[in-house]
Design a protein around this motif. Sequence first.
Motif, PDB file in Angstrom:
ATOM      1  N   LEU A 115      90.069  41.444  -7.366  1.00 22.38           N
ATOM      2  CA  LEU A 115      89.945  42.634  -6.533  1.00 22.38           C
ATOM      3  C   LEU A 115      88.704  43.437  -6.919  1.00 22.38           C
ATOM      4  O   LEU A 115      87.995  43.974  -6.057  1.00 22.38           O
ATOM      5  N   PHE A 116      88.424  43.494  -8.207  1.00 25.72           N
ATOM      6  CA  PHE A 116      87.234  44.197  -8.686  1.00 25.72           C
ATOM      7  C   PHE A 116      85.967  43.515  -8.149  1.00 25.72           C
ATOM      8  O   PHE A 116      85.023  44.188  -7.728  1.00 25.72           O
ATOM      9  N   GLY A 117      85.930  42.176  -8.174  1.00 28.00           N
ATOM     10  CA  GLY A 117      84.796  41.451  -7.632  1.00 28.00           C
ATOM     11  C   GLY A 117      84.602  41.707  -6.152  1.00 28.00           C
ATOM     12  O   GLY A 117      83.465  41.804  -5.665  1.00 28.00           O
ATOM     13  N   ALA A 118      85.710  41.841  -5.412  1.00 31.58           N
ATOM     14  CA  ALA A 118      85.618  42.164  -3.989  1.00 31.58           C
ATOM     15  C   ALA A 118      84.991  43.538  -3.785  1.00 31.58           C
ATOM     16  O   ALA A 118      84.160  43.732  -2.883  1.00 31.58           O
ATOM     17  N   GLY A 119      85.367  44.495  -4.622  1.00 33.88           N
ATOM     18  CA  GLY A 119      84.754  45.820  -4.537  1.00 33.88           C
ATOM     19  C   GLY A 119      83.268  45.779  -4.825  1.00 33.88           C
ATOM     20  O   GLY A 119      82.466  46.435  -4.144  1.00 33.88           O
ATOM     21  N   ARG A 120      82.865  44.989  -5.811  1.00 29.81           N
ATOM     22  CA  ARG A 120      81.446  44.866  -6.150  1.00 29.81           C
ATOM     23  C   ARG A 120      80.656  44.247  -5.015  1.00 29.81           C
ATOM     24  O   ARG A 120      79.467  44.562  -4.833  1.00 29.81           O
ATOM     25  N   ALA A 121      81.262  43.354  -4.236  1.00 31.13           N
ATOM     26  CA  ALA A 121      80.568  42.720  -3.120  1.00 31.13           C
ATOM     27  C   ALA A 121      80.105  43.750  -2.103  1.00 31.13           C
ATOM     28  O   ALA A 121      79.039  43.602  -1.491  1.00 31.13           O
ATOM     29  N   PHE A 122      80.888  44.803  -1.917  1.00 34.35           N
ATOM     30  CA  PHE A 122      80.517  45.839  -0.964  1.00 34.35           C
ATOM     31  C   PHE A 122      79.614  46.896  -1.605  1.00 34.35           C
ATOM     32  O   PHE A 122      78.843  47.566  -0.908  1.00 34.35           O
ATOM     33  N   LEU A 123      79.708  47.055  -2.916  1.00 36.53           N
ATOM     34  CA  LEU A 123      78.898  48.066  -3.592  1.00 36.53           C
ATOM     35  C   LEU A 123      77.424  47.700  -3.595  1.00 36.53           C
ATOM     36  O   LEU A 123      76.565  48.546  -3.303  1.00 36.53           O
ATOM     37  N   SER A 124      77.086  46.453  -3.901  1.00 39.26           N
ATOM     38  CA  SER A 124      75.685  46.071  -4.080  1.00 39.26           C
ATOM     39  C   SER A 124      74.836  46.288  -2.832  1.00 39.26           C
ATOM     40  O   SER A 124      73.800  46.968  -2.880  1.00 39.26           O
ATOM     41  N   PRO A 125      75.205  45.752  -1.648  1.00 37.95           N
ATOM     42  CA  PRO A 125      74.357  45.973  -0.474  1.00 37.95           C
ATOM     43  C   PRO A 125      74.364  47.410   0.024  1.00 37.95           C
ATOM     44  O   PRO A 125      73.349  47.896   0.544  1.00 37.95           O
ATOM     45  N   SER A 126      75.483  48.121  -0.145  1.00 37.33           N
ATOM     46  CA  SER A 126      75.512  49.513   0.309  1.00 37.33           C
ATOM     47  C   SER A 126      74.617  50.388  -0.559  1.00 37.33           C
ATOM     48  O   SER A 126      73.903  51.268  -0.053  1.00 37.33           O
ATOM     49  N   LEU A 127      74.612  50.139  -1.873  1.00 37.35           N
ATOM     50  CA  LEU A 127      73.730  50.877  -2.773  1.00 37.35           C
ATOM     51  C   LEU A 127      72.263  50.672  -2.410  1.00 37.35           C
ATOM     52  O   LEU A 127      71.501  51.629  -2.246  1.00 37.35           O
ATOM     53  N   SER A 128      71.858  49.409  -2.296  1.00 43.23           N
ATOM     54  CA  SER A 128      70.461  49.112  -2.040  1.00 43.23           C
ATOM     55  C   SER A 128      70.008  49.618  -0.671  1.00 43.23           C
ATOM     56  O   SER A 128      68.870  50.033  -0.503  1.00 43.23           O
ATOM     57  N   SER A 129      70.898  49.570   0.306  1.00 44.36           N
ATOM     58  CA  SER A 129      70.536  49.979   1.664  1.00 44.36           C
ATOM     59  C   SER A 129      70.553  51.486   1.831  1.00 44.36           C
ATOM     60  O   SER A 129      69.910  52.015   2.742  1.00 44.36           O
ATOM     61  N   LEU A 130      71.284  52.188   0.989  1.00 47.87           N
ATOM     62  CA  LEU A 130      71.407  53.636   1.117  1.00 47.87           C
ATOM     63  C   LEU A 130      70.173  54.368   0.594  1.00 47.87           C
ATOM     64  O   LEU A 130      69.802  55.421   1.123  1.00 47.87           O
ATOM     65  N   LEU A 131      69.525  53.822  -0.418  1.00 43.61           N
ATOM     66  CA  LEU A 131      68.403  54.518  -1.050  1.00 43.61           C
ATOM     67  C   LEU A 131      67.297  54.894  -0.068  1.00 43.61           C
ATOM     68  O   LEU A 131      66.798  56.025  -0.109  1.00 43.61           O
ATOM     69  N   PRO A 132      66.852  53.992   0.857  1.00 43.44           N
ATOM     70  CA  PRO A 132      65.799  54.402   1.800  1.00 43.44           C
ATOM     71  C   PRO A 132      66.228  55.493   2.767  1.00 43.44           C
ATOM     72  O   PRO A 132      65.384  56.081   3.428  1.00 43.44           O
ATOM     73  N   GLN A 133      67.529  55.758   2.870  1.00 46.23           N
ATOM     74  CA  GLN A 133      67.996  56.843   3.721  1.00 46.23           C
ATOM     75  C   GLN A 133      68.068  58.167   2.970  1.00 46.23           C
ATOM     76  O   GLN A 133      68.458  59.179   3.542  1.00 46.23           O
ATOM     77  N   ILE A 134      67.708  58.143   1.687  1.00 45.32           N
ATOM     78  CA  ILE A 134      67.797  59.351   0.874  1.00 45.32           C
ATOM     79  C   ILE A 134      66.415  59.898   0.528  1.00 45.32           C
ATOM     80  O   ILE A 134      66.195  61.106   0.529  1.00 45.32           O
ATOM     81  N   VAL A 135      65.470  59.017   0.226  1.00 49.99           N
ATOM     82  CA  VAL A 135      64.126  59.447  -0.168  1.00 49.99           C
ATOM     83  C   VAL A 135      63.135  59.065   0.923  1.00 49.99           C
ATOM     84  O   VAL A 135      63.346  58.099   1.662  1.00 49.99           O
TER      85      VAL A 135
END
Length: 417
Positions: A115-135
């Motif tokens: 279950l933890f690995g499933a959570g990480r699967a969604f964390l990685s692309p959302s983190l990387s994709s969110l940064l250009p929407q912040i700076v």
Amino acid sequence: MTFASPPASGRLHQQADFVLFLVARLAAVLAMQMQAVVVAWQVYDRTGDPLALAWAGLAQFIPMLLLLLPAGDLVDRYSRKRLMMASVAVMALCSALLLWASRAPLAAVYAVLALFGAGRAFLSPSLSSLLPQIVPRERLPQAISVNAMVMKFATISGPLLGGLLYAVSGEVVYAVCCAAFVLSVLTLIPLRVRYAEPPAAGESRAVQRFFAGIRFIRTRPIILGAISLDLFAVLLGGVVALLPVYASEVLDVGSTGLGVLRSAVAVGALVMGLYLSLRPLQRRVGRTMFVAVAVFGVANLVFSLSHWFWLSAAMMLLAGAADMISVNVRMTLIQLATPDAMRGRVNAVNMLFIGSSNELGEFRAGTFASAAGTVTAAVGGSLATLAVVGLWAKVFPVLRKVDRFDDVEARPVAGGH
């Protein structure tokens, strides 16, 4: 997804949303690193079997492998901030469940790790994709450097902090990890996502959407070249998996020396990340990436042949610094050359390739060393990395010729290499 005007320019430390993003990521990564140490120790302590550690790693890796592409599609279709919050919330739940499962049958631990690995699967692309929407775009290279530096700090300090807390009790570590994940979620609540593009039309079938990131990368030689260069450099030339053998049999420095060698890699990356955050790359970024990967290969080659501990440690320091430059250029090129509506899927493919290269690279190094000898495996891998650099310079001239990061938008998006 929300739409608003881009953020105003300014110093990164003066942008509250970027600071909130860093705090949230630091808390989450620290918790992940602390938890990884405790899980590995408890699993081995309960079984005394190294194979149990392999199953623990596999329990986390398989859900990530299966869910990364669907996760990338969801990241492009829904709020990245909310998906990131949801994935971190799942990790907080897993920490709480691990507190219970530490006294339950081992199968329960593996189930929670899945279950933890499933959570990480969604964390990685959302983190990387969110940064250009912040700076703002012009601050993105610097922001990526700062972000990578924070990640490296968490990677270094997390295991140490987890080990210290475990001396009190494993339950304390899981409680602290759960609290850190909750802090990460709470920190994300006030974060403002400034702008986003709508998802691309004409991709109604789920399978089409899942593999759109791969199709996009195949037709963008800059992104394909950057990802594949880093992929094969790590897959073929990494020597980190062989450090325990070198410390014990080649350099004869024991566990203390092994700690120094592993720390040297992280310190080199951390120092270079700090430098790039203060003085971001401005010109000849494509050539710089090729030079950095070549330096990575040379540093590993010298390490492979060295019998002097101080030289070996220096080469690991240099390899870590060179790898940080490569990572910085690769991540910046990917972010700037990818439209916002595709970032989730492209970042998911990138995470899939890089994660696989780390896992398979360790497997390659171990099996090659077992068959041909440790030094032969390390030297062969280093030479293969240098060969890849030369070949990729010919196959991807468009990547090699990138001067400024902003040039990537003007490059052809289809056609030959």
